[in-house]
Design an enzyme around this catalytic site. Structure first.
Site, mmCIF file in Angstrom:
data_model
loop_
_atom_site.group_PDB
_atom_site.id
_atom_site.type_symbol
_atom_site.label_atom_id
_atom_site.label_comp_id
_atom_site.label_asym_id
_atom_site.label_seq_id
_atom_site.Cartn_x
_atom_site.Cartn_y
_atom_site.Cartn_z
ATOM 1 N N SER A 18 0.806 -1.220 0.000
ATOM 2 C CA SER A 18 0.000 0.000 0.000
ATOM 3 C C SER A 18 0.837 1.267 0.000
ATOM 4 C CB SER A 18 -0.933 0.020 1.213
ATOM 5 O OG SER A 18 -0.193 0.013 2.428
ATOM 6 N N TYR A 159 14.625 -7.288 14.912
ATOM 7 C CA TYR A 159 14.574 -7.004 13.478
ATOM 8 C C TYR A 159 15.761 -7.659 12.773
ATOM 9 C CZ TYR A 159 13.743 -4.134 9.279
ATOM 10 O OH TYR A 159 13.464 -3.698 8.009
ATOM 11 N N LYS A 163 15.288 -10.491 9.703
ATOM 12 C CA LYS A 163 15.830 -10.302 8.359
ATOM 13 C C LYS A 163 16.932 -11.311 8.051
ATOM 14 C CE LYS A 163 13.147 -6.982 7.029
ATOM 15 N NZ LYS A 163 12.145 -7.222 5.959
#
Length: 246
Positions: A18, A159, A163
Site C-alpha cells: 500500500s 529485526y 531479516k
C-alpha cells in the site's frame, strides 16, 4: 524480440504494497506488464490508490486485505487472487514492521510479532503459492530483506533476527526449488527514504559513502532484475550506497 523484462501475462502478489517500497515495486512490475495483487493489512485506502494506479497503466489489479502472519488469512488471500486474476506466478514478500526497541525494553511480544510479520509471513505466503508454481515449472519469489540482516542497524536485535532468517529462508528455498523452474532471491536495502524512516534519521545519508539515502525506485529496479533473470537464484542483492557490513 520480447524483452527479458516483459512480465506480460504474469500475476504478481506484492505483500505490504500500500505504501513505500511495496507500492513502488507493485507499480514497477505493472509497468513491466504484470497484473498485480496489492496486499495490505490496514491501509486500505492507500492500497486502493495503488490498485487505481496499476489499472491506469493498463494492467489488471485487485486489493487483498489480509494479515500475512496468519496462515488462514494467507490461504484466503491466495484463493481470492486466483478468483479475481489467476494463480500467483510472482511473489514479493515485502510486508514488514519496524518497531524500534533497545535490548532492555524489548519484550517477548515485540520479538514474537516481529518474527511473525517479517519472517513467518514469507514462509506462509511462499507455501501458499508453491503448488501452482511447481505445477507450471515456473515461478519467481523475492524476499525484501535489509542491511540489518548483516549489520547492527538501528531498529533492534529482533529485526536483525527476522531479516537474517529471511535470507536463510531464501537460500533454503532456492536450493530446493531450482529444478522446478522457480528462483528465490532476496533484495536487501539499507536506509531507504520512505515513511518508515523517522524524521530524526533523515541526516543518515551523511554516513553513506554515496552521500544520500536510497530511493524506493532503486529497490524496485533490483526486484525486477532478479525476477526477470532466470539464472540467478539463492542470492541477496545489497542496496547500501557503498556501506559495508563485513
Amino acid at each position: 524480440m520480447t524483452s527479458f523484462l516483459d512480465l506480460q501475462g504474469r500475476v504478481c502478489l506484492v505483500t505490504g504494497a500500500s505504501r513505500g517500497i511495496g507500492r513502488t515495486i507493485a507499480l514497477t512490475l505493472a509497468e513491466a506488464g504484470a497484473d498485480i495483487a496489492v496486499n495490505c493489512q490496514t491501509h486500505i485506502d492507500d492500497a486502493r490508490a495503488v490498485e487505481n494506479d496499476v489499472m491506469a497503466l493498463g494492467r489488471r489489479a485487485v486489493v487483498v486485505q489480509a494479515d500475512v502472519s496468519q496462515a488462514g488469512e494467507v490461504n484466503r488471500m491466495v484463493a481470492e487472487i486466483e478468483a479475481a486474476l489467476a494463480p500467483v506466478d510472482v511473489l514479493v514478500n515485502n510486508a514488514g514492521i519496524a518497531v524500534r526497541r533497545g535490548i532492555d525494553d524489548l519484550t517477548e511480544a515485540d520479538f514474537d510479532t516481529t518474527i511473525a510479520v517479517n519472517l513467518k509471513s514469507a514462509y506462509l505466503c511462499t507455501h501458499a503459492v508453491l503448488p501452482h508454481m511447481r505445477a507450471q515449472k515456473w515461478g519467481r519469489i523475492v524476499n525484501i530483506s535489509s542491511g540489518a540482516a548483516r549489520g547492527a542497524g538501528s531498529i533492534g536485535l529482533h529485526y536483525n533476527a527476522a531479516k537474517a532468517g529471511m535470507e536463510g529462508l531464501t537460500r533454503g528455498y532456492a536450493a530446493r526449488l531450482v529444478k522446478d523452474g522457480i528462483t528465490v532471491n532476496a533484495v536487501a536495502p539499507s536506509l531507504i527514504e520512505t515513511d518508515m524512516m523517522p524524521a530524526a534519521r533523515v541526516d543518515a545519508g551523511a554516513r553513506i559513502p554515496l552521500g544520500r539515502l536510497g530511493r524506493p525506485e532503486e529497490v524496485a529496479q533490483a526486484t525486477l532484475m532478479v525476477i526477470t533473470n532466470a539464472y540467478m537464484t539463492g542470492q541477496t542483492i545489497h542496496l547500501s550506497g557503498g556501506m559495508s557490513f563485513d
